[in-house]
Design a protein around this motif. Structure first.
Motif, PDB file in Angstrom:
ATOM      1  N   ALA A 693       0.795  -1.162  -0.033  1.00  0.00           N
ATOM      2  CA  ALA A 693      -0.016   0.060  -0.106  1.00  0.00           C
ATOM      3  C   ALA A 693       0.813   1.208   0.167  1.00  0.00           C
ATOM      4  O   ALA A 693       0.709   2.202  -0.789  1.00  0.00           O
ATOM      5  CB  ALA A 693      -0.904   0.131   1.220  1.00  0.00           C
ATOM      6  N   ASN A 694       1.853   1.446   0.750  1.00  0.00           N
ATOM      7  CA  ASN A 694       2.694   2.356   0.983  1.00  0.00           C
ATOM      8  C   ASN A 694       3.472   2.666  -0.495  1.00  0.00           C
ATOM      9  O   ASN A 694       3.492   3.822  -0.917  1.00  0.00           O
ATOM     10  CB  ASN A 694       3.890   2.136   1.796  1.00  0.00           C
ATOM     11  CG  ASN A 694       4.849   3.184   1.831  1.00  0.00           C
ATOM     12  OD1 ASN A 694       4.729   4.456   2.443  1.00  0.00           O
ATOM     13  ND2 ASN A 694       6.046   3.144   1.506  1.00  0.00           N
ATOM     14  N   ASN A 695       4.077   1.672  -1.181  1.00  0.00           N
ATOM     15  CA  ASN A 695       4.771   1.779  -2.451  1.00  0.00           C
ATOM     16  C   ASN A 695       3.717   2.347  -3.497  1.00  0.00           C
ATOM     17  O   ASN A 695       4.350   3.162  -4.224  1.00  0.00           O
ATOM     18  CB  ASN A 695       5.230   0.532  -2.735  1.00  0.00           C
ATOM     19  CG  ASN A 695       6.739   0.227  -1.790  1.00  0.00           C
ATOM     20  OD1 ASN A 695       6.703   0.926  -0.897  1.00  0.00           O
ATOM     21  ND2 ASN A 695       7.428  -0.503  -2.464  1.00  0.00           N
ATOM     22  N   LEU A 696       2.684   1.850  -3.509  1.00  0.00           N
ATOM     23  CA  LEU A 696       1.535   2.064  -4.623  1.00  0.00           C
ATOM     24  C   LEU A 696       1.128   3.771  -4.269  1.00  0.00           C
ATOM     25  O   LEU A 696       1.383   4.389  -5.236  1.00  0.00           O
ATOM     26  CB  LEU A 696       0.449   1.210  -4.410  1.00  0.00           C
ATOM     27  CG  LEU A 696      -0.679   1.789  -5.267  1.00  0.00           C
ATOM     28  CD1 LEU A 696      -0.544   1.769  -6.911  1.00  0.00           C
ATOM     29  CD2 LEU A 696      -2.010   0.710  -5.124  1.00  0.00           C
ATOM     30  N   ASP A 724       5.034   5.107  12.888  1.00  0.00           N
ATOM     31  CA  ASP A 724       6.250   5.693  13.219  1.00  0.00           C
ATOM     32  C   ASP A 724       7.242   4.912  12.304  1.00  0.00           C
ATOM     33  O   ASP A 724       8.325   4.107  12.843  1.00  0.00           O
ATOM     34  CB  ASP A 724       6.500   5.368  14.713  1.00  0.00           C
ATOM     35  CG  ASP A 724       7.690   6.107  15.071  1.00  0.00           C
ATOM     36  OD1 ASP A 724       8.300   7.014  14.217  1.00  0.00           O
ATOM     37  OD2 ASP A 724       8.273   5.958  16.015  1.00  0.00           O
ATOM     38  N   MET A 725       7.331   5.137  10.922  1.00  0.00           N
ATOM     39  CA  MET A 725       8.274   4.583  10.171  1.00  0.00           C
ATOM     40  C   MET A 725       8.395   5.657   8.955  1.00  0.00           C
ATOM     41  O   MET A 725       7.647   6.148   8.306  1.00  0.00           O
ATOM     42  CB  MET A 725       7.688   3.286   9.360  1.00  0.00           C
ATOM     43  CG  MET A 725       8.833   2.433   8.297  1.00  0.00           C
ATOM     44  SD  MET A 725       8.180   0.946   7.843  1.00  0.00           S
ATOM     45  CE  MET A 725       8.362  -0.024   9.271  1.00  0.00           C
ATOM     46  N   PRO A 726       9.748   6.075   8.904  1.00  0.00           N
ATOM     47  CA  PRO A 726      10.018   7.267   8.032  1.00  0.00           C
ATOM     48  C   PRO A 726       9.559   7.181   6.689  1.00  0.00           C
ATOM     49  O   PRO A 726       8.902   8.156   6.091  1.00  0.00           O
ATOM     50  CB  PRO A 726      11.546   7.173   7.934  1.00  0.00           C
ATOM     51  CG  PRO A 726      12.006   6.616   9.336  1.00  0.00           C
ATOM     52  CD  PRO A 726      10.959   5.714   9.400  1.00  0.00           C
ATOM     53  N   ALA A 727       9.500   5.946   5.968  1.00  0.00           N
ATOM     54  CA  ALA A 727       8.813   5.852   4.789  1.00  0.00           C
ATOM     55  C   ALA A 727       7.417   6.082   4.574  1.00  0.00           C
ATOM     56  O   ALA A 727       6.987   6.697   3.682  1.00  0.00           O
ATOM     57  CB  ALA A 727       9.283   4.592   4.084  1.00  0.00           C
ATOM     58  N   PRO A 751       9.581  14.218  10.655  1.00  0.00           N
ATOM     59  CA  PRO A 751      10.127  13.033  11.417  1.00  0.00           C
ATOM     60  C   PRO A 751      10.788  11.999  10.076  1.00  0.00           C
ATOM     61  O   PRO A 751      11.686  11.468  10.265  1.00  0.00           O
ATOM     62  CB  PRO A 751       9.147  12.248  11.963  1.00  0.00           C
ATOM     63  CG  PRO A 751       8.012  13.027  11.652  1.00  0.00           C
ATOM     64  CD  PRO A 751       8.179  14.398  11.195  1.00  0.00           C
ATOM     65  N   ALA A 752      10.135  12.034   8.981  1.00  0.00           N
ATOM     66  CA  ALA A 752      10.473  11.501   7.849  1.00  0.00           C
ATOM     67  C   ALA A 752      11.668  11.768   7.243  1.00  0.00           C
ATOM     68  O   ALA A 752      12.838  10.792   7.066  1.00  0.00           O
ATOM     69  CB  ALA A 752       9.227  11.409   6.821  1.00  0.00           C
ATOM     70  N   ALA A 753      12.212  13.108   7.327  1.00  0.00           N
ATOM     71  CA  ALA A 753      13.330  13.529   6.876  1.00  0.00           C
ATOM     72  C   ALA A 753      14.506  13.273   7.854  1.00  0.00           C
ATOM     73  O   ALA A 753      15.642  13.127   7.260  1.00  0.00           O
ATOM     74  CB  ALA A 753      13.414  15.054   6.417  1.00  0.00           C
ATOM     75  N   ALA A 754      14.155  13.337   9.131  1.00  0.00           N
ATOM     76  CA  ALA A 754      15.035  13.001  10.035  1.00  0.00           C
ATOM     77  C   ALA A 754      15.424  11.404   9.994  1.00  0.00           C
ATOM     78  O   ALA A 754      16.556  11.260  10.171  1.00  0.00           O
ATOM     79  CB  ALA A 754      14.612  13.438  11.559  1.00  0.00           C
ATOM     80  N   GLU A 758      19.177  10.653   3.997  1.00  0.00           N
ATOM     81  CA  GLU A 758      20.122  10.800   2.602  1.00  0.00           C
ATOM     82  C   GLU A 758      19.237  10.563   1.461  1.00  0.00           C
ATOM     83  O   GLU A 758      19.576  10.253   0.297  1.00  0.00           O
ATOM     84  CB  GLU A 758      21.077   9.360   2.628  1.00  0.00           C
ATOM     85  CG  GLU A 758      22.061   9.608   3.940  1.00  0.00           C
ATOM     86  CD  GLU A 758      23.055  10.706   3.734  1.00  0.00           C
ATOM     87  OE1 GLU A 758      23.276  11.210   2.654  1.00  0.00           O
ATOM     88  OE2 GLU A 758      23.061  11.301   4.718  1.00  0.00           O
ATOM     89  N   SER A 759      17.924  10.627   1.663  1.00  0.00           N
ATOM     90  CA  SER A 759      17.019  10.388   0.708  1.00  0.00           C
ATOM     91  C   SER A 759      16.468  12.029   0.014  1.00  0.00           C
ATOM     92  O   SER A 759      16.017  12.737   0.757  1.00  0.00           O
ATOM     93  CB  SER A 759      15.567   9.941   1.293  1.00  0.00           C
ATOM     94  OG  SER A 759      14.540   9.881   0.131  1.00  0.00           O
ATOM     95  N   ALA A 760      16.763  11.894  -1.383  1.00  0.00           N
ATOM     96  CA  ALA A 760      16.798  13.308  -1.693  1.00  0.00           C
ATOM     97  C   ALA A 760      15.287  13.765  -1.875  1.00  0.00           C
ATOM     98  O   ALA A 760      14.952  14.822  -1.634  1.00  0.00           O
ATOM     99  CB  ALA A 760      17.518  13.454  -3.215  1.00  0.00           C
ATOM    100  N   LEU A 761      14.750  12.757  -2.447  1.00  0.00           N
ATOM    101  CA  LEU A 761      13.201  12.968  -2.398  1.00  0.00           C
ATOM    102  C   LEU A 761      12.471  13.414  -1.253  1.00  0.00           C
ATOM    103  O   LEU A 761      11.475  14.363  -0.897  1.00  0.00           O
ATOM    104  CB  LEU A 761      12.360  11.912  -3.020  1.00  0.00           C
ATOM    105  CG  LEU A 761      12.163  11.848  -4.645  1.00  0.00           C
ATOM    106  CD1 LEU A 761      11.711  10.555  -5.012  1.00  0.00           C
ATOM    107  CD2 LEU A 761      11.607  12.836  -5.252  1.00  0.00           C
ATOM    108  N   VAL A 762      12.812  12.930  -0.116  1.00  0.00           N
ATOM    109  CA  VAL A 762      12.296  13.177   1.069  1.00  0.00           C
ATOM    110  C   VAL A 762      12.520  14.342   1.602  1.00  0.00           C
ATOM    111  O   VAL A 762      11.757  15.399   1.966  1.00  0.00           O
ATOM    112  CB  VAL A 762      12.585  12.107   2.232  1.00  0.00           C
ATOM    113  CG1 VAL A 762      12.116  12.577   3.492  1.00  0.00           C
ATOM    114  CG2 VAL A 762      12.171  10.734   1.827  1.00  0.00           C
TER     115      VAL A 762
END
Length: 813
Positions: A693-696, A724-727, A751-754, A758-762
Motif C-alpha cells: 500500500a505504501n509503495n503504490l 512511526d516509520m520514515p518511509a 520525522p520522515a526527513a530525520a 540521505e533521501s533526496a526526495l524526502v
C-alpha cells in the motif's frame, strides 16, 4: 436612608427555601439508601442497585451507599464497575479501610502491582496490624523478591504466607491472599504437583474460583490422569455453564482424549436445550468430522423429517454437498430455498449462506445481489452489514464501512465480528487509537477468547504497551488454560519485559501440554530466553541437542550458525555446517545455509554455483532466486540479476516478492507507470499488505499529477497515518501536501526527513512544505540539501526544487 436591592431581598427570602430543598434531597437520598439495604436483605439485588443509583443522583458523596454498591458489583463479578466505585469512595473518604482493602485485593488479582502497592500502603497506614493488610504486604514482598531474583527474600515471604495459613485467627480474605503466594511458589518449584493439596484447600474455601479450578485441571492433565481431568473439566462446566470458552474446551478435550461418545453426548445435550437449531447443526458437523459424511447426512435427514427448522437443515445439507464436491447440487438447493421462500429472518440467513458460497466461488456479483436483497428487507441485518462492510474496507472506503458497522452495532452492540471489522476500518483510516479501543471491546465481548486476545495483544505490542498486552493475555489464558498460542505470545511478552521467571513458567506450561506443537513452541521460547539473556553458548548447545534428538529441523541449524556468527566465530559456523552436510549432503536447506555463509566469507563464485544448482533442482522455490538476485546486485551485475529475476517470474508469475523486485527495477529505470501497474496488481491481491500500500500510494502521489490519482493515493495511504516509520511518514506527508494540508504534512515529513537523511526526495518534500508554510529559511536548507543529494538526477522534482529556491526571498544579513 438604606437602599435595599430587590434582587438581594428576593435572594434572602429564597434562601430558606433552598436550604429546605437541600434537606429534602438528603432525606430522599437516605430513604433510597434504606430502601436499597432492605432490598439487599430480601435478595432483590437488581432493584437494590437501582435504589443506590438513585442515591448517587441526589447525593454523590453518600458513603454507605457507595460502599454497598461497590460491594454488590464486586460480588456479581462486575469488577470494572466495582473498582471504579471503590476508587470514588476512597477519593471522597481516604480513611475508608474497607475500600482500600477491596482495591488492594482486586489490583493484586489483576496483576496491577503499581495500583496494588498504592492502596495497600494506604491500608497499612490505617490498620498496620490487620491480617489482610499483612497478607497483601507479603504478596508484594514476594513479587518484589521474584523481580529482584532475591532467593532469601522470596523464601522469607513464602514463610510469612505459610504462617498466615497456620494462624486460625486471621480473616478468610487474608487466608486466600496468603494461599495464593504458597500455591504460586509450589507451582514454580521442581514438582508443581506439590501444589495440589493447597489447591484443594483453596477450592474448598472458594469452589467458584475459576482460576484455581483451571490450575487444578492443568495439574491433572500434566499428571496424565485422563479420567480425573475429564471429571474436573465436567465439574468446571457444571459450575460455569455460560462460559463459552470452557464449553468449546470441553468438547476439544473429549476429542483429544478420543472420548467421541462423551463429545457426542455433550453436543446432543446442548442441542436438546437450545432454542435455535445452531447446536443441532454442531452435532451434524461433529458427526461428519468423526464418523464421515454419511452419518452427517443421515442426521440431517432425521432432523428435516422431524419438521423443526427444515429450511436451516436443508441449507446445511446444501453446504455439506458443496464441501463434498457436489457444488452444483448444493448451490441449486440453496437457490431453490431462497427463490421459493417468503421473506423471513430464517430465509435471510439462508440468503447470507448463499452469498458466502457465491463469494467463495468468485461470484461477487451474485454475492452482492443477495446481500442487497437482505438489507432491502432488513436494513439492520448484522451479518449482511458485516459482509458489506468488509467489501467497503477492501475497496479502501473505510468511512462507508464504519457507517455500516455502526448500524450493525446498534442492533448487536457486543458482536465480536463487527467490532473486529470496525477496528480494521479505523486502521485503514489511520486511527490507531480507535483501532485499539475496538480490538479491546472485541476481546471483552468474546469473553477473552484466544483469537481476539491475541489480536489485541499484538496491537498493544506494536504500540510498545507491553504491560497491557501481558494483562490481556494472562486473562485470556486464565479462561483458556490449554491454549498454546496464548502461552507462546505471553512468554514472548515476558521476555520483552525481562520477566525471566514468568517466561520460565510459560515454557514449563507449554511442555506440560505435551502436544507436538506445544513442545515446539516451548523449544522456541527456551531458545529466545537464552538469547535474550546473552547465553549464546547455552543456546547453541540447546539447539544442537534438539537436532540430535529429532525435535528440531534445519531451522534450528540456521539458528546455530547464526549464534556462531553473532559471536564472531566464522570458522566454527563453517565447521558445523560442513559436518551437517557430510551427514546429509543433498539437503537443500543446509546447502542454502552454506551458500549464505560463503557469501559472508566473500566466496561469491562458490555461493553463486550453489544457488544456481538449487534453482535448477527446485525451480519454484523463491529463496535461492532471492539470494542469487541479491548476490548479483551486490556484485554490480545488474544485467545478470535482471535475467535471473525474469526467468523466475516466467516460472512463478504470481509471486509477490518477485513482482516486488521487478517493480523496483522499473522504478530505478524511470518506468514509473510500469511499476505502478505491478503494484496495482499486487495490491488487488494483497490489500492488507501495508508495504505494498505504501509503495503504490507513494508512486501515485510522486509521479502522477491528476486529481484522480491523488485521491486514489490518499485512499490507499490513510492507514499509514500515525505509523512511526520514515518511509510511511513521507508517503502520507507528501499526499497531505499535495492535498493542501500543509500543517498536517509537516507533522509527518519532519520525522520522515530525520529518519531518511540521505533521501533526496524526502528532503525535497520537506523543503516544499516549508515553502508552502512561508518558512523560507527552512525551505532553503532542505531544498539545497535535496539538490546536493540528487546530484544529476533527471527527475522533474529537482527542477521544481531549483525553481522554488530561486523564488524564495533573499536571506537577510
Amino acid at each position: 436612608m438604606i437602599l435595599r436591592s430587590p434582587a438581594l431581598i428576593a435572594g434572602l427570602v429564597a434562601l430558606p427555601l433552598i436550604l429546605g430543598q437541600c434537606d429534602s434531597a438528603a432525606e430522599r437520598a437516605e430513604a433510597h439508601y434504606q430502601s436499597g439495604m432492605a432490598l439487599v436483605e430480601d435478595g432483590d439485588i437488581d432493584r437494590a442497585l437501582v435504589e443506590f443509583r438513585n442515591v448517587f443522583n441526589l447525593d454523590g458523596q453518600h458513603r454507605e451507599a457507595r460502599a454497598a454498591y461497590a460491594r454488590l458489583m464486586r460480588e456479581r463479578g462486575n469488577l470494572r464497575d466495582a473498582y471504579g466505585h471503590y476508587l470514588r469512595l476512597v477519593e471522597q473518604y481516604p480513611e475508608d479501610l474497607d475500600g482500600r482493602l477491596a482495591l488492594g485485593e482486586m489490583a493484586l488479582a489483576s496483576g496491577d502491582w503499581e495500583e496494588a502497592e498504592r492502596h495497600i500502603t494506604q491500608a497499612q497506614a490505617l490498620a498496620p496490624e490487620d491480617s489482610l493488610v499483612q497478607a497483601m504486604l507479603t504478596t508484594l514482598e514476594y513479587r518484589e523478591a521474584l523481580v529482584a531474583e532475591d532467593g532469601t527474600r522470596r523464601t522469607e515471604a513464602v514463610q510469612l504466607a505459610q504462617a498466615t495459613l497456620g494462624d486460625e485467627t486471621v480473616s478468610d480474605s487474608a487466608r486466600i491472599i496468603a494461599r495464593r503466594v504458597v500455591i504460586n511458589e509450589l507451582l514454580a518449584g521442581e514438582d508443581p504437583q506439590a501444589a495440589m493439596p493447597e489447591l484443594e484447600a483453596a477450592l474448598a474455601e472458594d469452589p467458584d474460583n475459576l482460576e484455581y479450578q483451571e490450575v487444578k485441571l492443568r495439574l491433572l492433565i500434566a499428571r496424565g490422569d485422563v479420567p480425573a481431568a475429564t471429571e474436573q473439566f465436567e465439574e468446571m462446566y457444571r459450575r460455569f455453564p455460560e462460559n463459552e470458552a470452557l464449553r468449546s474446551g470441553l468438547i476439544q478435550w473429549y476429542i483429544s482424549t478420543e472420548n467421541l461418545e462423551g463429545a457426542e453426548a455433550f453436543l446432543r445435550q446442548l442441542a436438546e436445550g437450545a432454542e435455535t437449531p445452531d447446536q443441532a447443526v454442531a452435532v451434524v458437523r461433529f458427526l461428519r468430522q468423526t464418523q464421515g459424511s454419511d452419518a452427517a447426512f443421515a442426521e440431517l435427514d432425521r432432523l428435516i423429517a422431524e419438521g423443526n427448522h427444515p429450511e436451516t437443515f436443508r441449507a446445511t445439507r446444501a453446504v455439506l454437498n458443496i464441501e463434498e464436491g457436489r457444488v452444483n447440487e448444493g448451490v441449486a438447493e440453496l437457490e431453490a430455498l431462497v427463490e421459493g421462500g417468503t421473506a423471513s429472518d430464517r430465509l435471510r440467513d439462508i440468503r447470507l449462506v448463499l452469498a458466502r458460497v457465491y463469494q467463495a466461488q468468485g461470484n461477487s456479483v451474485g454475492a452482492r445481489a443477495q446481500i442487497e436483497t437482505i438489507l432491502a428487507e432488513d436494513g439492520s441485518h448484522v451479518e449482511a452489514l458485516k459482509m458489506q462492510a468488509g467489501w467497503q474496507i477492501g475497496a479502501d472506503r473505510p468511512e462507508e464501512a464504519i457507517a455500516l458497522l455502526r448500524r450493525a452495532l446498534d442492533r448487536a452492540p457486543r458482536d465480536v465480528g463487527a467490532l473486529t471489522l470496525l477496528a480494521q476500518a479505523h486502521e485503514r483510516m489511520g486511527d490507531r487509537q480507535l483501532m485499539g479501543d475496538r480490538l479491546a471491546l472485541a476481546m471483552e465481548a468474546s469473553g477473552q477468547a484466544p483469537e481476539q486476545a491475541l489480536r489485541y495483544a499484538r496491537y498493544l505490542v506494536s504500540e510498545e504497551r507491553l504491560t497491557t498486552a501481558r494483562a490481556a493475555l494472562q486473562e485470556s489464558l486464565r479462561l483458556n488454560p490449554q491454549n498454546a498460542d496464548l502461552m507462546l505470545v505471553l512468554g514472548q511478552v515476558h521476555l520483552a519485559l525481562q520477566e525471566w521467571e514468568r517466561a520460565e513458567s510459560m515454557i514449563a506450561a507449554l511442555q506440560q501440554l505435551g502436544t507436538t506443537e506445544a513442545r515446539a513452541a516451548a523449544n522456541e521460547l527456551r531458545n529466545r530466553f537464552l538469547v535474550a539473556q546473552g547465553r549464546t553458548e547455552e543456546s547453541i548447545a540447546f539447539l544442537e541437542g534438539l537436532i540430535q534428538s529429532g525435535e528440531a529441523d534445519v531451522r534450528a541449524a540456521a539458528l546455530v550458525v547464526q549464534g556462531h556468527l553473532q559471536a564472531g566465530r566464522m570458522a566454527e559456523a563453517e565447521e558445523y555446517l560442513t559436518a551437517r552436510l557430510a551427514e546429509d549432503p543433498s539437503n537443500p536447506s543446509l546447502r542454502f545455509l552454506m551458500a549464505g555463509l560463503q557469501t559472508a566469507q566473500g566466496r561469491l563464485d562458490d555461493a553463486r554455483a550453489t544457488y544456481v544448482a538449487l534453482i535448477a533442482e527446485y525451480p519454484t522455490d523463491e529463496a535461492p532466486v532471492r539470494a542469487l538476485y541479491q548476490l548479483d546486485v551486490q556484485s554490480g551485475d545488474a544485467e545478470a540479476a535482471s535475467a535471473t529475476l525474469q526467468a523466475a517470474l516466467d516460472r512463478m508469475p504470481e509471486s509477490v516478492f518477485l513482482n516486488w523486485l521487478r517493480a523496483g527495477e522499473m522504478e530505478r529505470a524511470g518506468d514509473f507507470e510500469g511499476a505502478i501497474a505491478i503494484y496495482e496488481r499486487l495490491y488487488e491481491a494483497n490489500r492488507n499488505n501495508t508495504l505494498i500500500a505504501n509503495n503504490l500510494a507513494s508512486l501515485l502521489s510522486i509521479h502522477r499529477d491528476d486529481d484522480e490519482s491523488l485521491e486514489r493515493a490518499h485512499a490507499v495511504a490513510q492507514r499509514l497515518r500515525g505509523l512511526d516509520m520514515p518511509a510511511f511518514q513521507d508517503t502520507y506527508g507528501w499526499i497531505a501536501y499535495r492535498r493542501g494540508r500543509y500543517a498536517e504534512a509537516l507533522e509527518h515529513l519532519e520525522p520522515a526527513a530525520a529518519g531518511l537523511p540521505e533521501s533526496a526526495l524526502v528532503q525535497y518534500h520537506l523543503g516544499m512544505t516549508y515553502a508552502a508554510l512561508e518558512r523560507p529559511a527552512d525551505a532553503r536548507v532542505a531544498l539545497e540539501h535535496a539538490l546536493e543529494l540528487a546530484g544529476n538526477s533527471p527527475l522533474p522534482q529537482f527542477l521544481t526544487a531549483r525553481e522554488t529556491l530561486d523564488s524564495l526571498p533573499a536571506e537577510a544579513d
